[in-house]
Scaffold this motif. Structure first.
Motif, PDB file in Angstrom:
ATOM      1  N   PRO A  88     -46.836  32.166  -9.358  1.00 27.66           N
ATOM      2  CA  PRO A  88     -48.300  33.120  -8.959  1.00 27.66           C
ATOM      3  C   PRO A  88     -49.196  33.124 -10.028  1.00 27.66           C
ATOM      4  O   PRO A  88     -48.987  32.496 -11.319  1.00 27.66           O
ATOM      5  CB  PRO A  88     -47.540  34.686  -9.198  1.00 27.66           C
ATOM      6  N   ASP A  89     -50.516  33.065  -9.345  1.00 26.57           N
ATOM      7  CA  ASP A  89     -51.660  32.987 -10.453  1.00 26.57           C
ATOM      8  C   ASP A  89     -51.611  33.913 -11.433  1.00 26.57           C
ATOM      9  O   ASP A  89     -51.433  35.046 -11.032  1.00 26.57           O
ATOM     10  CB  ASP A  89     -52.936  33.279  -9.334  1.00 26.57           C
ATOM     11  N   PHE A  90     -51.671  33.674 -12.485  1.00 28.35           N
ATOM     12  CA  PHE A  90     -52.039  34.612 -13.760  1.00 28.35           C
ATOM     13  C   PHE A  90     -53.086  34.420 -14.607  1.00 28.35           C
ATOM     14  O   PHE A  90     -53.423  33.147 -14.624  1.00 28.35           O
ATOM     15  CB  PHE A  90     -50.658  34.910 -14.504  1.00 28.35           C
ATOM     16  N   THR A  91     -53.618  35.522 -15.054  1.00 28.60           N
ATOM     17  CA  THR A  91     -54.862  35.273 -15.907  1.00 28.60           C
ATOM     18  C   THR A  91     -54.562  35.186 -17.263  1.00 28.60           C
ATOM     19  O   THR A  91     -53.664  35.713 -17.677  1.00 28.60           O
ATOM     20  CB  THR A  91     -55.984  36.307 -15.823  1.00 28.60           C
TER      21      THR A  91
ATOM     22  N   ARG B 290     -41.687  21.014 -12.840  1.00 26.91           N
ATOM     23  CA  ARG B 290     -42.847  21.870 -12.927  1.00 26.91           C
ATOM     24  C   ARG B 290     -44.259  21.368 -12.613  1.00 26.91           C
ATOM     25  O   ARG B 290     -44.487  20.000 -12.865  1.00 26.91           O
ATOM     26  CB  ARG B 290     -42.938  22.682 -14.326  1.00 26.91           C
ATOM     27  N   HIS B 291     -45.175  22.181 -12.015  1.00 28.55           N
ATOM     28  CA  HIS B 291     -46.464  21.271 -11.577  1.00 28.55           C
ATOM     29  C   HIS B 291     -47.374  22.803 -11.663  1.00 28.55           C
ATOM     30  O   HIS B 291     -47.411  23.543 -11.095  1.00 28.55           O
ATOM     31  CB  HIS B 291     -46.549  20.926 -10.307  1.00 28.55           C
ATOM     32  N   TRP B 292     -48.486  22.625 -12.489  1.00 30.32           N
ATOM     33  CA  TRP B 292     -49.099  23.417 -13.199  1.00 30.32           C
ATOM     34  C   TRP B 292     -50.687  23.306 -12.779  1.00 30.32           C
ATOM     35  O   TRP B 292     -51.120  21.886 -12.963  1.00 30.32           O
ATOM     36  CB  TRP B 292     -49.287  23.692 -14.474  1.00 30.32           C
ATOM     37  N   TYR B 293     -51.409  24.027 -12.423  1.00 28.82           N
ATOM     38  CA  TYR B 293     -53.046  23.978 -12.431  1.00 28.82           C
ATOM     39  C   TYR B 293     -53.432  25.142 -13.515  1.00 28.82           C
ATOM     40  O   TYR B 293     -53.223  26.128 -13.354  1.00 28.82           O
ATOM     41  CB  TYR B 293     -53.427  24.293 -11.143  1.00 28.82           C
ATOM     42  N   ILE B 294     -54.515  24.542 -14.394  1.00 29.20           N
ATOM     43  CA  ILE B 294     -54.733  25.456 -15.698  1.00 29.20           C
ATOM     44  C   ILE B 294     -56.090  25.269 -15.311  1.00 29.20           C
ATOM     45  O   ILE B 294     -56.945  24.214 -15.272  1.00 29.20           O
ATOM     46  CB  ILE B 294     -54.420  24.736 -16.808  1.00 29.20           C
ATOM     47  N   HIS B 295     -57.104  26.529 -15.122  1.00 30.47           N
ATOM     48  CA  HIS B 295     -58.381  26.735 -15.119  1.00 30.47           C
ATOM     49  C   HIS B 295     -59.070  27.434 -16.188  1.00 30.47           C
ATOM     50  O   HIS B 295     -58.346  28.497 -16.587  1.00 30.47           O
ATOM     51  CB  HIS B 295     -58.763  27.521 -13.714  1.00 30.47           C
ATOM     52  N   ASP B 296     -60.156  26.765 -16.737  1.00 28.82           N
ATOM     53  CA  ASP B 296     -61.003  27.731 -17.665  1.00 28.82           C
ATOM     54  C   ASP B 296     -62.051  28.034 -17.017  1.00 28.82           C
ATOM     55  O   ASP B 296     -62.394  28.022 -16.003  1.00 28.82           O
ATOM     56  CB  ASP B 296     -61.153  26.973 -18.968  1.00 28.82           C
ATOM     57  N   ALA B 297     -62.816  29.086 -17.833  1.00 23.87           N
ATOM     58  CA  ALA B 297     -64.122  29.897 -17.170  1.00 23.87           C
ATOM     59  C   ALA B 297     -65.298  28.839 -17.029  1.00 23.87           C
ATOM     60  O   ALA B 297     -66.269  29.269 -16.444  1.00 23.87           O
ATOM     61  CB  ALA B 297     -64.293  30.941 -18.287  1.00 23.87           C
ATOM     62  N   ASN B 298     -65.112  27.588 -17.561  1.00 26.86           N
ATOM     63  CA  ASN B 298     -66.308  26.695 -17.235  1.00 26.86           C
ATOM     64  C   ASN B 298     -66.001  26.021 -16.098  1.00 26.86           C
ATOM     65  O   ASN B 298     -66.790  24.860 -15.774  1.00 26.86           O
ATOM     66  CB  ASN B 298     -66.425  25.600 -18.600  1.00 26.86           C
ATOM     67  N   GLY B 299     -65.093  26.176 -15.255  1.00 25.19           N
ATOM     68  CA  GLY B 299     -64.581  25.413 -13.967  1.00 25.19           C
ATOM     69  C   GLY B 299     -63.830  24.213 -14.297  1.00 25.19           C
ATOM     70  O   GLY B 299     -63.344  23.405 -13.372  1.00 25.19           O
TER      71      GLY B 299
ATOM     72  N   GLY C 255     -59.301  32.513 -18.719  1.00 26.03           N
ATOM     73  CA  GLY C 255     -58.571  31.232 -17.692  1.00 26.03           C
ATOM     74  C   GLY C 255     -57.405  32.021 -16.821  1.00 26.03           C
ATOM     75  O   GLY C 255     -57.202  33.002 -16.746  1.00 26.03           O
ATOM     76  N   LYS C 256     -57.068  30.912 -15.981  1.00 28.40           N
ATOM     77  CA  LYS C 256     -55.896  31.165 -15.394  1.00 28.40           C
ATOM     78  C   LYS C 256     -55.176  29.797 -14.998  1.00 28.40           C
ATOM     79  O   LYS C 256     -55.379  28.955 -15.061  1.00 28.40           O
ATOM     80  CB  LYS C 256     -56.367  31.763 -13.872  1.00 28.40           C
ATOM     81  N   MET C 257     -53.895  30.348 -14.571  1.00 33.08           N
ATOM     82  CA  MET C 257     -52.725  29.350 -14.558  1.00 33.08           C
ATOM     83  C   MET C 257     -52.222  29.511 -12.928  1.00 33.08           C
ATOM     84  O   MET C 257     -51.841  30.903 -12.829  1.00 33.08           O
ATOM     85  CB  MET C 257     -51.715  28.986 -15.322  1.00 33.08           C
ATOM     86  N   ALA C 258     -51.598  28.537 -12.500  1.00 36.48           N
ATOM     87  CA  ALA C 258     -50.630  28.830 -11.220  1.00 36.48           C
ATOM     88  C   ALA C 258     -50.160  27.590 -10.840  1.00 36.48           C
ATOM     89  O   ALA C 258     -50.404  26.632 -11.575  1.00 36.48           O
ATOM     90  CB  ALA C 258     -51.487  29.252  -9.979  1.00 36.48           C
ATOM     91  N   GLY C 259     -48.942  27.449  -9.967  1.00 37.55           N
ATOM     92  CA  GLY C 259     -48.335  26.233  -9.778  1.00 37.55           C
ATOM     93  C   GLY C 259     -47.171  26.461  -8.905  1.00 37.55           C
ATOM     94  O   GLY C 259     -46.856  27.444  -8.273  1.00 37.55           O
TER      95      GLY C 259
END
Length: 128
Positions: free
Chosen positions: A117-120, A50-59, A95-99
């Motif tokens: 898919p991108d999910f919030t 698996r390979h994830w990118y995890i984003h929060d609202a602060n960037g 935030g959001k995640m995708a990968g």
């Protein structure tokens, strides 16, 4: 629920805020996500990584990579599905995640990536 299909493999994601494990006053927001992977292809496939990118609202962006999912490397025959639930903590209420999942087609040993898919992830109080 969001979904994406890559090479006949469908990934669907549903998220939930976990208030009992969160502490908004300390900037800790915990979310669970339930994933269903369905092999709609004509070939048996195995999930390797698996390979994830995890984003929060602060960037802030975190990258997570590793073998399998929740300690498993499931093999899916055509028509089979695999489901699991995992979690993520954020410093923000949004935030959001995708990968991607790296898969192997058992028939010929070919590796390919399946899009997650991108999910919030949104704390319910953000919806007001």
């Amino acid at each position: 629920m969001v979904s994406a299909i890559t090479n006949g493999v469908k990934v669907s994601v549903l998220t939930h805020f976990q208030p009992e494990y969160s502490n908004p006053f300390q900037g800790n927001f915990v979310f669970s996500y339930h994933i269903k992977i369905h092999n709609g292809s004509d070939y048996t496939v195995k999930l390797l990584r698996r390979h994830w990118y995890i984003h929060d609202a602060n960037g802030l962006v975190r990258e997570v990579e590793g073998e399998g999912v929740v300690g498993q490397q499931p093999t899916l025959e055509p028509g089979q599905s695999y489901e699991y639930t995992s979690g993520c903590n954020l410093n923000t209420s949004l935030g959001k995640m995708a990968g991607t999942y790296q898969m192997e087609r058992i028939f010929d040993g070919k590796f390919f990536n399946v899009v997650i898919p991108d999910f919030t992830m949104v704390a319910p109080f953000r919806m007001n």
